[in-house]
Write an enzyme that holds these catalytic residues in place. Sequence first.
Site, PDB file in Angstrom:
ATOM      1  CD  GLU A 119      -3.068  -1.074   0.248  1.00 16.24           C
ATOM      2  OE1 GLU A 119      -3.053  -0.189  -0.639  1.00 16.24           O
ATOM      3  OE2 GLU A 119      -3.940  -1.959   0.305  1.00 16.24           O
ATOM      4  CG  HIS A 142      -4.504  -0.127   5.600  1.00 15.79           C
ATOM      5  ND1 HIS A 142      -5.870  -0.025   5.510  1.00 15.79           N
ATOM      6  CD2 HIS A 142      -4.174  -1.304   5.015  1.00 15.79           C
ATOM      7  CE1 HIS A 142      -6.348  -1.094   4.906  1.00 15.79           C
ATOM      8  NE2 HIS A 142      -5.339  -1.892   4.588  1.00 15.79           N
ATOM      9  CG  HIS A 144      -7.538  -5.354   7.298  1.00 12.95           C
ATOM     10  ND1 HIS A 144      -6.899  -6.454   6.753  1.00 12.95           N
ATOM     11  CD2 HIS A 144      -7.196  -4.317   6.503  1.00 12.95           C
ATOM     12  CE1 HIS A 144      -6.202  -6.086   5.678  1.00 12.95           C
ATOM     13  NE2 HIS A 144      -6.364  -4.796   5.520  1.00 12.95           N
ATOM     14  CG  HIS A 214      -9.196  -3.030   2.109  1.00 12.57           C
ATOM     15  ND1 HIS A 214      -8.394  -2.741   1.037  1.00 12.57           N
ATOM     16  CD2 HIS A 214      -8.356  -3.473   3.070  1.00 12.57           C
ATOM     17  CE1 HIS A 214      -7.128  -3.019   1.338  1.00 12.57           C
ATOM     18  NE2 HIS A 214      -7.088  -3.462   2.566  1.00 12.57           N
TER      19      HIS A 214
HETATM   20  P1  13P Z   1       1.065  -5.518   3.001  1.00 12.08           P
HETATM   21  O1  13P Z   1       1.450  -6.787   3.701  1.00 12.08           O
HETATM   22  O2  13P Z   1       1.661  -5.388   1.642  1.00 12.08           O
HETATM   23  O3  13P Z   1       1.372  -4.313   3.900  1.00 12.08           O
HETATM   24  O4  13P Z   1      -0.507  -5.543   2.753  1.00 12.08           O
HETATM   25  C1  13P Z   1      -1.442  -5.664   3.776  1.00 12.08           C
HETATM   26  C2  13P Z   1      -2.734  -4.971   3.471  1.00 12.08           C
HETATM   27  O5  13P Z   1      -3.517  -4.752   4.382  1.00 12.08           O
HETATM   28  C3  13P Z   1      -3.051  -4.550   2.077  1.00 12.08           C
HETATM   29  O6  13P Z   1      -4.163  -3.726   2.043  1.00 12.08           O
HETATM   30 ZN    ZN Z   2      -5.471  -3.819   3.836  1.00 14.08          ZN
END
Ligand code: 13P
Ligand code: ZN
Length: 269
Positions: A119, A142, A144, A214
């Site tokens: 990302e 970022h 989840h 996401h």
């Molecule tokens: P990476 O392992 O490349 O950081 O990706 C994780 C992710 O949450 C992609 O949206």
């Molecule tokens: Zn992600």
Amino acid sequence: MKSILENRPELAKQIHDVAEVAGYLWQKGWAERNGGNITVNISNIIDDGIINMPAISEKIPLGKPMQNLKGGYFFCKGTNRRMRDLARFPMENGSVIRITNDGAHYEIIADHPVKPTSELASHLSIHNYLIGKGSTYKAILHTHPIDLVAMTHNPVFLEKDKLTHLLWSMIPETRAFCPHGVGIIPYQMPSSFELADATIQALNQYDVVMWEKHGVVSVSENIMEAFDMVDTLSKSAQIYLTAKSMGFVPTGTTVEQMNELKEAFNLPG
Ligand code: 13P
Ligand code: ZN
């Protein structure tokens, strides 16, 4: 091998905080496998020793030149690396990168050639935007979160500011500590510049942005603050879901109560 963190207490503290937050993300259940990423702009705590460090990777194109990043330094979680591993061994699951003077490439300088997150387009686009507007924000998270992501599967919550008002109304702290609310970005391909551009647009107005189906992106002065905003929003989502699972729709604080809070704490929005 000597780590870049040696004899650099300020940088070591930043990375220590990243590792602490990475542990929280895993404990919260927000970081399945390699899910989520963190970057921190460390350009303000760089010394001559770091400036003179040779690259330990090729020059890798950013995909798009970013003028405000020229000569900048960032700590980045590695792609495919687990948050739970970042928590224990941050310099083995992330790396420090330098943006080249053309603003179009990066090179890894320490400690190991760990390729940055997939990302990176979003993260660096956001840093480029923040620097451009003279922001003091340096950390991007970022992640989840289960509850918040679940809510983006309901089209009702994707309407502008619907989720913000619902989450604000669950507990006063959410309005106080996430005063700009949550922006929503319709589903876009992960890692894409389309997602990056839409995120920057939303950050004009919000400090936290939801990527539909996401995850969330949070920006702040430091990684702890970025985490705290998501944590507070998730708490509100939990209160909402708990009430629903008890069989009722929570009433939420009233408009009057919200306005009182807004005036008392001089909040935006
Ligand atoms: P990476 O392992 O490349 O950081 O990706 C994780 C992710 O949450 C992609 O949206
Ligand atoms: Zn992600």
